[in-house]
Scaffold this active site. Structure first.
Site, PDB file in Angstrom:
ATOM      1  N   PHE A   1       0.865  -1.187   0.000  1.00  0.00           N
ATOM      2  CA  PHE A   1       0.000   0.000   0.000  1.00  0.00           C
ATOM      3  C   PHE A   1       0.893   1.226   0.000  1.00  0.00           C
ATOM      4  CE2 PHE A   1      -2.439   3.427   1.894  1.00  0.00           C
ATOM      5  CZ  PHE A   1      -3.629   3.346   1.181  1.00  0.00           C
TER       6      PHE A   1
ATOM      7  N   ASP B   1       9.245   2.788   1.209  1.00  0.00           N
ATOM      8  CA  ASP B   1       8.087   3.497   1.738  1.00  0.00           C
ATOM      9  C   ASP B   1       8.068   3.275   3.248  1.00  0.00           C
ATOM     10  OD1 ASP B   1       5.592   4.197   2.722  1.00  0.00           O
ATOM     11  OD2 ASP B   1       4.488   3.425   1.002  1.00  0.00           O
TER      12      ASP B   1
ATOM     13  N   LYS C   1       2.934  10.185   8.393  1.00  0.00           N
ATOM     14  CA  LYS C   1       2.344   9.646   9.616  1.00  0.00           C
ATOM     15  C   LYS C   1       3.040  10.143  10.886  1.00  0.00           C
ATOM     16  CE  LYS C   1      -0.006   5.543   7.721  1.00  0.00           C
ATOM     17  NZ  LYS C   1      -1.374   5.890   8.121  1.00  0.00           N
TER      18      LYS C   1
END
Length: 408
Positions: free
Chosen positions: A140, A225, A254
């Site tokens: 993702f 990532d 995040k």
């Protein structure tokens, strides 16, 4: 005087686009690893806003940085630079492999920039035929059309018309599957050191080293990532530091802002030079408010005390989950690192992670899922032992609720 608007969960269904289905409770206050809803009921937060609230709720260092910057300067266009952005970039460069930083607002934006940079780097150095991006099934990387297509979950990218091309998907932790796809036309391989949404699946060190070697052999970039794994979540500032495998490009978001929207792409000078003036941008990227908060987060998290505490908290989580599992026999294993853990449901309870998620909320605990088979925990990096133990008592009550009221 206008009467105060009554805000209820029903208002969401009335005024919001229905792409989310939030829980009935509406939190209104948070402190540390605890939140309170409109009725005053408290919840222990093991979700952290999906690995975002790295220092919990209303941490004084972040609140102080935001208040101070709010009285100084909020926004400038990128025609100008600003002090918080430059300080934050210098600290990220000093703490990592990187030499250059690009700021944006989210993980998806950071990945979008990384993929565009990889394509531009390849075009400039090798020509238009070197354009393939290899990603992995169950990965993702965001919800823009480019990033969601690079992500390895077709259900997220189907239904929006023709997809961006030259994107291939290998099998995570299967080096042979990468060897079968990588060619001289590959510009980059992108992976998560620990697959998050795919089920909290750590990349094997041997696999990560093998991907690095394949990228070197085929003149391709390695993009990591670290939107979910980065900024202390695994017990090091970034997860790549555990394996010793260094990427060419790294993305972060995040936990970087501790709850304030901010993202970053980190890379080397050799690669970065291909994003020349005008080739990419972000209106709000690098704004002073976001960078001031992120700087405070980095200053707080990047310390031996906090990073070692993350690993101690991991052990306590594992001990508590083992004790629960000894009583109720619901988990096949616990995967992950630091404060990014996944309790994998066994064959008896396979496909029922949402049942445990809902029961947890009933018992006053905020948890997450990572697919239908994994219960995910991504709490504050500085959650206290007392909060962990109290949260685990509530989670045990949730497990009991599912196993007794909804037997397998």
């Amino acid at each position: 005087m206008t009467a105060q608007m009554q805000v209820t969960r029903a208002l969401f269904d009335e005024v919001m686009v229905p792409n989310y289905a939030p829980a009935q409770l509406i939190p209104v206050k948070g402190q540390g690893s605890r939140v309170w809803d409109q009725s005053g009921r408290d919840y222990i937060d093991f979700a952290g806003g999906i690995a975002v609230s790295s220092l919990g709720h209303c941490h004084p260092a972040l609140v102080g940085a935001l208040k101070h910057q709010a009285e100084q300067l909020w926004h400038l266009s990128n025609v100008l630079t600003n002090e918080p952005a430059l300080r934050l970039a210098k600290k990220l460069v000093d703490a990592t492999f990187a030499e250059k930083v690009y700021f944006c607002n989210s993980g998806a934006e950071a990945n979008e920039a990384a993929f565009k940079l990889a394509r531009r780097w390849a075009l400039d150095n090798y020509g238009a035929q070197k354009q393939d991006i290899i990603s992995f099934s169950k990965s993702f990387h965001g919800r823009t059309f480019f990033t969601v297509t690079v992500g390895g979950q077709a259900s997220y990218s189907d239904g929006f018309g023709p997809k961006p091309g030259a994107i291939l998907h290998a099998e995570f932790n299967n080096l042979d599957s990468v060897k079968a796809l990588i060619t001289e036309h590959t510009c980059a391989v992108v992976l998560e050191p620990i697959q998050g949404e795919g089920g909290i699946i750590p990349g094997d060190d041997e696999f990560l080293r093998g991907v690095r070697q394949l990228c070197d052999q085929h003149n391709a970039l390695l993009i990591m990532d670290e939107v979910q794994t980065g900024v202390g979540r695994t017990g090091k500032l970034f997860a790549y530091m555990h394996s010793g495998v260094t990427p060419d490009i790294l993305t972060s978001a995040k936990s970087l802002g501790g709850g304030f929207p901010v993202g970053a792409m980190l890379t080397t000078e050799t690669v970065a030079k291909h994003l020349k003036v005008g080739t990419h941008g972000s209106t709000y990227g690098g704004n002073p408010l976001a960078c001031a908060v992120a700087e405070a987060a980095i200053d707080t998290i990047n310390s031996p005390e906090v990073l070692q505490g993350v690993l101690r908290n991991e052990q306590l989580f594992r001990e508590c989950l083992t004790a629960i599992n000894d009583k109720y026999q619901v988990f096949a294993e616990v995967r992950g690192k630091g404060m990014l853990l996944g309790a994998v449901l066994n064959e008896r309870y396979k496909g029922r992670s949402r049942d445990f998620f809902l029961a947890s909320a009933d018992q006053g605990l905020l948890a997450l899922v990572a697919g239908v088979d994994v219960i995910r925990f991504a709490p504050s990096l500085v959650i206290t032992e007392q909060e962990i133990r109290e949260g685990m008592q509530r989670f045990e009550a949730a497990v009991k609720q599912v196993t007794e009221l909804q037997p397998a």
